[in-house]
Design an enzyme around this catalytic site. Sequence first.
Site, mmCIF file in Angstrom:
data_model
loop_
_atom_site.group_PDB
_atom_site.id
_atom_site.type_symbol
_atom_site.label_atom_id
_atom_site.label_comp_id
_atom_site.label_asym_id
_atom_site.label_seq_id
_atom_site.Cartn_x
_atom_site.Cartn_y
_atom_site.Cartn_z
ATOM 1 N N HIS A 68 -22.079 11.869 21.342
ATOM 2 C CA HIS A 68 -23.503 11.366 21.573
ATOM 3 C C HIS A 68 -23.089 10.039 22.064
ATOM 4 O O HIS A 68 -21.911 9.352 22.240
ATOM 5 C CB HIS A 68 -23.938 10.955 20.289
ATOM 6 C CG HIS A 68 -23.324 10.046 19.070
ATOM 7 N ND1 HIS A 68 -23.306 8.849 19.155
ATOM 8 C CD2 HIS A 68 -22.444 10.785 18.197
ATOM 9 C CE1 HIS A 68 -22.603 8.356 18.043
ATOM 10 N NE2 HIS A 68 -22.070 9.501 17.320
ATOM 11 N N GLU A 98 -28.029 9.798 18.057
ATOM 12 C CA GLU A 98 -27.479 10.631 16.914
ATOM 13 C C GLU A 98 -27.487 9.806 15.695
ATOM 14 O O GLU A 98 -27.694 10.135 14.708
ATOM 15 C CB GLU A 98 -26.029 11.069 17.458
ATOM 16 C CG GLU A 98 -25.201 11.849 16.528
ATOM 17 C CD GLU A 98 -24.338 11.327 15.341
ATOM 18 O OE1 GLU A 98 -24.076 11.759 14.443
ATOM 19 O OE2 GLU A 98 -24.406 10.026 15.348
ATOM 20 N N GLU A 99 -26.958 8.537 16.035
ATOM 21 C CA GLU A 99 -27.024 7.400 14.939
ATOM 22 C C GLU A 99 -28.456 7.242 14.163
ATOM 23 O O GLU A 99 -28.230 6.795 13.132
ATOM 24 C CB GLU A 99 -26.176 6.294 15.557
ATOM 25 C CG GLU A 99 -24.943 6.331 15.870
ATOM 26 C CD GLU A 99 -23.824 6.575 14.963
ATOM 27 O OE1 GLU A 99 -24.164 6.655 14.024
ATOM 28 O OE2 GLU A 99 -22.658 6.471 15.529
ATOM 29 N N ASP A 120 -16.438 14.013 17.393
ATOM 30 C CA ASP A 120 -17.320 12.929 16.665
ATOM 31 C C ASP A 120 -16.636 12.463 15.334
ATOM 32 O O ASP A 120 -17.247 11.556 14.576
ATOM 33 C CB ASP A 120 -18.654 13.020 16.454
ATOM 34 C CG ASP A 120 -19.424 11.964 16.192
ATOM 35 O OD1 ASP A 120 -19.228 10.820 16.454
ATOM 36 O OD2 ASP A 120 -20.651 12.098 15.639
ATOM 37 N N HIS A 172 -18.990 1.811 12.647
ATOM 38 C CA HIS A 172 -20.164 1.155 12.539
ATOM 39 C C HIS A 172 -20.073 -0.352 12.203
ATOM 40 O O HIS A 172 -20.968 -0.930 11.735
ATOM 41 C CB HIS A 172 -20.829 1.581 11.274
ATOM 42 C CG HIS A 172 -21.320 3.126 11.739
ATOM 43 N ND1 HIS A 172 -22.652 3.653 11.054
ATOM 44 C CD2 HIS A 172 -21.158 4.150 12.735
ATOM 45 C CE1 HIS A 172 -22.875 4.780 11.537
ATOM 46 N NE2 HIS A 172 -21.914 5.110 12.626
ATOM 47 N N ASP A 189 -17.191 5.503 18.436
ATOM 48 C CA ASP A 189 -18.105 6.299 17.827
ATOM 49 C C ASP A 189 -19.309 6.202 18.760
ATOM 50 O O ASP A 189 -20.318 5.309 18.447
ATOM 51 C CB ASP A 189 -18.554 5.977 16.218
ATOM 52 C CG ASP A 189 -19.434 6.864 15.694
ATOM 53 O OD1 ASP A 189 -19.788 7.726 16.252
ATOM 54 O OD2 ASP A 189 -19.863 6.579 14.636
ATOM 55 N N ASP A 228 -25.094 7.102 21.969
ATOM 56 C CA ASP A 228 -25.510 5.733 21.287
ATOM 57 C C ASP A 228 -24.387 5.345 20.373
ATOM 58 O O ASP A 228 -23.460 5.983 19.971
ATOM 59 C CB ASP A 228 -26.931 6.146 20.502
ATOM 60 C CG ASP A 228 -26.694 6.901 19.427
ATOM 61 O OD1 ASP A 228 -25.973 7.978 19.683
ATOM 62 O OD2 ASP A 228 -27.286 6.635 18.605
#
Length: 407
Positions: free
Chosen positions: A78, A174-175, A197, A377, A140, A80
């Site tokens: 992904h 995705e997030e 991922d 994150h 990520d 984002d």
Amino acid sequence: MTGLIDRFLKYVTFDTQSNPSQATCPSTPGQTEFARFLQQELIELGLSDVTLDANGYIMATLPSNVEADIPAIGFIAHMDTAPDASGKDVKPQLVENYQGGDIALGKGDVVLSPIQYRDLHALHGHDIITTDGTTLLGADNKAGIAEIISAVEFLMANPEIPHGDIKIGFTPDEEIGRGADLFDVDKFAAKWAYTVDGGPVGELEYENFNAAAALVEFKGVSVHPGTAKGKMVNAMTAAARFHADMPLEETPECTSGYEGFYHLHNAQMSLTDSSLHYILRDFDKDELARKKAYLEDKVATFNAQGNKVSLTITDNYSNMREMVEPHPHIIEIAKQAMERCEVKPNIKPIRGGTDGARLSFMGLPCPNLFTGGYNFHGIHEFITVQGMELAVKVIVQIAKDTAIRYR
């Protein structure tokens, strides 16, 4: 591998943080900008059927180089980054040949410490890419994108390695739980796929949480505090009492492995209108149902005490295990590929979700592979060069082993 790190360091300069408050797809313009960049890169690389649709989904194909009927397989990542920390003006730093101790992040007093992040103890001698302590890194999942493209580039440069059709997919949002919403499985045309991922080297995952969201809303009554006795109803006080009575032992900071949790993700507070936003997670459907019932009973109890409380529960995604286990060869191929690359497989549940969870229920079985990253994150996110290189090798080996298995 020479282009892998340069590619990754270029990718993290794009601000692709997704935004759950926006209904568009992609939810932010930075993702569209990055998608266009990737589209052009894939075209210049010489891949076939490179497309970028109106919703920001990228697909491309590396055609088979064998005459046998090899099943097409896919690799997905992904674009984002998470809303939990800024992804703007990312300034990565490379710590070569790490020998232990704290790593200073940027010029401030923020450090990456092995006391807090014990994974660092096993990474002596590795080259580590960190943040500067002001943003997340974006491994990520830009590491996954860089690894997939680098693996495809390696296969193209080494045509003696057999492989069937390799399908590439890059998704937006995705997030914020929307990465698979508009993914065209039929167009992708793979028999199965792997999201790239995951975290540390060796992770291989085909179980994830069953997930739901719970919105608890409190209504109050505003009266001048000087004459409020018997009249005022403070919605913030009710919300605070509600959360204080939640089971402390069933929170993210107190659970691990297969244990589920309630997580207060955010809250909005005012005297007349307050709300608590929870996410509910459990690997077992019955346990997730128990958590929902617990909140329903708790709201009913509060209302019986004279409060005005409402509850809205929304299901998000389900455990992909039931969709992947009927196809054990998918896991076996990935496990064998890791072993051939001298990587010890660490088969474990994902304490979260991936695009693969939704895609598996859409007819595309899709377990998850490692990227080599840690602490996603947040500002302490990092990844190792060696881990990224191993991820590339495993992707190449999966492509090769699939061709050999079905040739």
